[in-house]
Structure formats: C-alpha cells, structure tokens
Design a protein around this motif. Sequence first.
Motif, PDB file in Angstrom:
ATOM      1  N   GLU A   1       0.774  -1.322   0.021  1.00 28.34           N
ATOM      2  CA  GLU A   1      -0.068   0.062   0.100  1.00 28.34           C
ATOM      3  C   GLU A   1       0.878   1.224   0.147  1.00 28.34           C
ATOM      4  OE1 GLU A   1      -3.417   0.407  -0.128  1.00 28.34           O
ATOM      5  OE2 GLU A   1      -3.476  -1.906  -0.563  1.00 28.34           O
ATOM      6  N   ASN A   2       2.309   1.270   0.050  1.00 27.82           N
ATOM      7  CA  ASN A   2       3.030   2.349   0.282  1.00 27.82           C
ATOM      8  C   ASN A   2       3.815   2.511  -1.097  1.00 27.82           C
ATOM      9  OD1 ASN A   2       2.382   2.283   3.056  1.00 27.82           O
ATOM     10  ND2 ASN A   2       3.778   0.618   3.514  1.00 27.82           N
ATOM     11  N   LEU A   3       3.903   3.917  -1.098  1.00 25.46           N
ATOM     12  CA  LEU A   3       5.074   4.363  -2.370  1.00 25.46           C
ATOM     13  C   LEU A   3       6.418   4.489  -1.706  1.00 25.46           C
ATOM     14  CD1 LEU A   3       2.713   6.962  -4.230  1.00 25.46           C
ATOM     15  CD2 LEU A   3       3.279   4.707  -4.858  1.00 25.46           C
ATOM     16  N   LYS A   4       7.301   4.191  -2.236  1.00 28.96           N
ATOM     17  CA  LYS A   4       8.754   4.203  -1.968  1.00 28.96           C
ATOM     18  C   LYS A   4       9.309   5.185  -3.028  1.00 28.96           C
ATOM     19  CE  LYS A   4       8.588   2.734   2.138  1.00 28.96           C
ATOM     20  NZ  LYS A   4       8.692   3.711   3.508  1.00 28.96           N
ATOM     21  N   ILE A   5       9.854   6.229  -2.799  1.00 27.95           N
ATOM     22  CA  ILE A   5      10.606   7.104  -3.635  1.00 27.95           C
ATOM     23  C   ILE A   5      12.286   6.501  -3.644  1.00 27.95           C
ATOM     24  CG2 ILE A   5      11.591   9.191  -4.260  1.00 27.95           C
ATOM     25  CD1 ILE A   5       9.472  10.744  -2.622  1.00 27.95           C
TER      26      ILE A   5
END
Length: 132
Positions: free
Chosen positions: A120-124
Amino acid sequence: MTLTLSLFLSVFLYLQPIFGDEVKMDSIDPVISAIDGGSSGDLAKFFDTSISLNVNGQQGEYSKNQAEIVIKDFFKKNPSLGFKVVFRSETNPSLISYIGDYQSTESSYKVFIRVSQQGENLKIYSLDFVKA
C-alpha cells in the motif's frame, strides 16, 4: 430490466480504469504536498532505504537520512513558491514516474520522481531537482 442492468454494468466497466487511476494519483498527494510546502521531513517519510538523488548537480546514492539532509538544505536555499505534477508515467504497475514543476524564489526546477509501489506504500527510489 436486463437491458438496464447490462447498460449499468457496461458503464461501470468502462469507467473503472478512470477511477483506478484517480486512486493511484491520490497516493502521491502527500509527496506533492511535502515538496510544495518545502518539508524535507514529510518528504523523507516516502524515501526508500537508499535513494538516488540529484539536487542541482549534486548527485549520488544516499541513505534515507543523508537524503533528507540534502533536501532540507535545498529547500532552505530555494524556498517553495509552488509545486505541481505535470506528467505521470506508469510502465509497470509497481514502478511509476512523475515529472513536476517546482518554483522557488530563486529559480524554477524540473522535478523527476520515481517511485515503487510496495504493498500500500509508495517508496521514492530516485529524485531529481534540475534547474529549468
């Protein structure tokens, strides 16, 4: 009755990809807000454990904490007058790229943000601020 049900189902299936994109676009909103507000702390929450960073020619691979310090210095020297995303590219459902325009009191910058979807998470994993 069957015609109405078929029509409703057809419209739903036709519009489903549109609504799906909106949900994905909303997930980048906190990143957009962090850049717009010049908040390195809020932006760093979305950094992967290591990140490829290019800030006005200062390039390298940084840990999450190091990258936050570099971004904090950039925001201090270039206070935000606004940021907006102008392009989104999704070549793979788990890898998304964004291009935005960052305006500071000193200059304008093109911002390239590359994120990976991890659950569910976005990681740059890559972030570039390039003077326009």
